[in-house]
Design a protein around this motif. Sequence first.
Motif, PDB file in Angstrom:
ATOM      1  N   UNK A   1       0.710  -1.271   0.057  1.00 46.68           N
ATOM      2  CA  UNK A   1      -0.033  -0.056  -0.045  1.00 46.68           C
ATOM      3  C   UNK A   1       0.832   1.133  -0.018  1.00 46.68           C
ATOM      4  N   UNK A   2       1.904   1.263   0.711  1.00 46.24           N
ATOM      5  CA  UNK A   2       2.752   2.346   0.661  1.00 46.24           C
ATOM      6  C   UNK A   2       4.157   2.211  -0.187  1.00 46.24           C
ATOM      7  N   UNK A   3       3.927   1.290  -1.133  1.00 47.47           N
ATOM      8  CA  UNK A   3       5.079   1.321  -2.195  1.00 47.47           C
ATOM      9  C   UNK A   3       5.320   2.444  -2.621  1.00 47.47           C
ATOM     10  N   UNK A   4       6.599   2.879  -2.989  1.00 48.54           N
ATOM     11  CA  UNK A   4       6.573   4.356  -3.575  1.00 48.54           C
ATOM     12  C   UNK A   4       7.938   4.490  -4.420  1.00 48.54           C
ATOM     13  N   UNK A   5       7.885   3.196  -5.237  1.00 48.09           N
ATOM     14  CA  UNK A   5       9.030   3.240  -6.312  1.00 48.09           C
ATOM     15  C   UNK A   5       8.766   3.896  -7.425  1.00 48.09           C
ATOM     16  N   UNK A   6       9.541   3.681  -8.500  1.00 49.38           N
ATOM     17  CA  UNK A   6       9.158   4.497  -9.748  1.00 49.38           C
ATOM     18  C   UNK A   6       8.309   3.816 -10.949  1.00 49.38           C
ATOM     19  N   UNK A   7       8.281   2.493 -10.828  1.00 53.80           N
ATOM     20  CA  UNK A   7       7.472   1.817 -11.799  1.00 53.80           C
ATOM     21  C   UNK A   7       6.082   1.483 -11.531  1.00 53.80           C
ATOM     22  N   UNK A   8       4.897   2.064 -12.357  1.00 55.74           N
ATOM     23  CA  UNK A   8       3.653   1.647 -12.035  1.00 55.74           C
ATOM     24  C   UNK A   8       3.478  -0.003 -12.056  1.00 55.74           C
TER      25      UNK A   8
ATOM     26  N   UNK B   1      10.506  -4.610  -6.993  1.00 57.18           N
ATOM     27  CA  UNK B   1      11.108  -4.080  -5.893  1.00 57.18           C
ATOM     28  C   UNK B   1      10.840  -2.523  -6.050  1.00 57.18           C
ATOM     29  N   UNK B   2      10.788  -1.956  -7.205  1.00 57.44           N
ATOM     30  CA  UNK B   2      10.619  -0.782  -7.582  1.00 57.44           C
ATOM     31  C   UNK B   2       9.412  -0.111  -7.818  1.00 57.44           C
ATOM     32  N   UNK B   3       8.133  -0.968  -7.577  1.00 54.61           N
ATOM     33  CA  UNK B   3       6.946  -0.801  -7.810  1.00 54.61           C
ATOM     34  C   UNK B   3       6.269   0.373  -6.986  1.00 54.61           C
ATOM     35  N   UNK B   4       5.172   1.306  -7.757  1.00 54.31           N
ATOM     36  CA  UNK B   4       4.572   2.229  -7.177  1.00 54.31           C
ATOM     37  C   UNK B   4       3.367   2.149  -7.097  1.00 54.31           C
ATOM     38  N   UNK B   5       2.703   2.468  -5.698  1.00 54.61           N
ATOM     39  CA  UNK B   5       1.295   2.448  -5.640  1.00 54.61           C
ATOM     40  C   UNK B   5       0.692   3.804  -5.368  1.00 54.61           C
ATOM     41  N   UNK B   6      -0.134   4.396  -5.948  1.00 50.00           N
ATOM     42  CA  UNK B   6      -0.321   5.797  -5.883  1.00 50.00           C
ATOM     43  C   UNK B   6      -1.712   5.898  -4.859  1.00 50.00           C
ATOM     44  N   UNK B   7      -2.436   4.665  -4.828  1.00 49.32           N
ATOM     45  CA  UNK B   7      -3.583   5.020  -3.766  1.00 49.32           C
ATOM     46  C   UNK B   7      -3.362   4.405  -2.895  1.00 49.32           C
ATOM     47  N   UNK B   8      -3.430   5.149  -1.689  1.00 52.59           N
ATOM     48  CA  UNK B   8      -3.026   4.738  -0.094  1.00 52.59           C
ATOM     49  C   UNK B   8      -4.401   4.342   0.691  1.00 52.59           C
ATOM     50  N   UNK B   9      -5.210   4.583   0.069  1.00 48.90           N
ATOM     51  CA  UNK B   9      -6.618   4.325   0.872  1.00 48.90           C
ATOM     52  C   UNK B   9      -7.050   2.836   1.177  1.00 48.90           C
ATOM     53  N   UNK B  10      -7.876   2.472   2.002  1.00 50.60           N
ATOM     54  CA  UNK B  10      -8.294   1.166   2.166  1.00 50.60           C
ATOM     55  C   UNK B  10      -9.786   1.006   1.708  1.00 50.60           C
ATOM     56  N   UNK B  11     -10.330   2.001   1.029  1.00 49.46           N
ATOM     57  CA  UNK B  11     -11.662   1.928   0.483  1.00 49.46           C
ATOM     58  C   UNK B  11     -11.637   1.609  -0.908  1.00 49.46           C
TER      59      UNK B  11
ATOM     60  N   UNK C   1      -4.349  -1.212  -5.263  1.00 51.34           N
ATOM     61  CA  UNK C   1      -3.467  -2.022  -4.335  1.00 51.34           C
ATOM     62  C   UNK C   1      -3.767  -3.466  -4.586  1.00 51.34           C
ATOM     63  N   UNK C   2      -4.976  -3.814  -4.975  1.00 55.83           N
ATOM     64  CA  UNK C   2      -5.496  -5.306  -5.328  1.00 55.83           C
ATOM     65  C   UNK C   2      -4.615  -5.604  -6.634  1.00 55.83           C
ATOM     66  N   UNK C   3      -4.519  -4.663  -7.648  1.00 59.08           N
ATOM     67  CA  UNK C   3      -3.744  -5.149  -8.965  1.00 59.08           C
ATOM     68  C   UNK C   3      -2.375  -5.296  -8.488  1.00 59.08           C
ATOM     69  N   UNK C   4      -1.819  -4.598  -7.659  1.00 57.34           N
ATOM     70  CA  UNK C   4      -0.460  -4.783  -7.120  1.00 57.34           C
ATOM     71  C   UNK C   4      -0.172  -5.944  -6.461  1.00 57.34           C
ATOM     72  N   UNK C   5      -1.049  -6.342  -5.593  1.00 58.28           N
ATOM     73  CA  UNK C   5      -1.198  -7.635  -5.050  1.00 58.28           C
ATOM     74  C   UNK C   5      -1.197  -8.845  -5.937  1.00 58.28           C
ATOM     75  N   UNK C   6      -1.947  -8.776  -6.881  1.00 53.28           N
ATOM     76  CA  UNK C   6      -2.479  -9.682  -7.776  1.00 53.28           C
ATOM     77  C   UNK C   6      -1.151  -9.766  -8.844  1.00 53.28           C
TER      78      UNK C   6
END
Length: 279
Positions: A132-139, A179-189, A194-199
Amino acid sequence: HLAPELLNERLPGISETAAIFAGVDVTKEPIPVLPTVHYNMGGIPTNYLGEVIKPTKEDPNKVVKGLFAAGEAACASVHGANRLGANSLLDIVVFGRACALRIADIAKPGDKIPEFKADAGMESLGVLDKMRHANGQLPTAEIRMTMQKHMQDNAAVYRTQETLFAGKGLIDETVKSFNDVKVTDRSLIWNTDLIETLELRNLLGNAATTIHAAEARKESRGAHAREDFKDRDDENWMKHTIAYFDTDSGKTTIDYRANTRTTLDEAECKAVPPAKRVY
């Protein structure tokens, strides 16, 4: 080729879709077709009771106590039972029932349940929060597209040593790029980012184990079709691939496990020897 009138009468939807998305006039040219996914054949190894097994050198059928799998997630090692839709349904009916019967056999009402560890579940929550807090350079979408292209180009329907070896290295690089992934949405709703990143985290492990296992297997068998090894090699390769993926290091390890070539009761039903697939 079908006449334009017949196409318009029987396949109007497909004709329209081909025109919109592929720019193809189906009355004059064929519709381009590309595979869309890598379908997992195989899965979590189980015995015929549905119990998950984790092979060791000492015991190739070592059971993971209390863990069961059935259906498309599992591999009970019977005739590619989870490959096709109808087989998937048959697999879950047969081995889902086997799981239930085995659980009823080994677990009784009132049995003492082991106490949870104080930190049970914290590892999973840690992964969730880390992603959820991943802040890398790659979407996420960019890494996913890279993975898809490498698998499409190098582990397609017909394979060679050259493409598989190259693809293996490219997928390993793609795994590291996560390891350089970036998640832009930090919310829990409703956090689809986040779901696509976990997938994607799961998909990368599937891609790596698929292409590593394919590169190692020097034969053609089932849907694994190699142009440089066109025939099945039962002498050397009639065995299960066991693939391990370490999420932390991104490393894939390939091992093997002997398959079972006898039935539970040879007097009742003898094993069917392998035969050459012909059409």
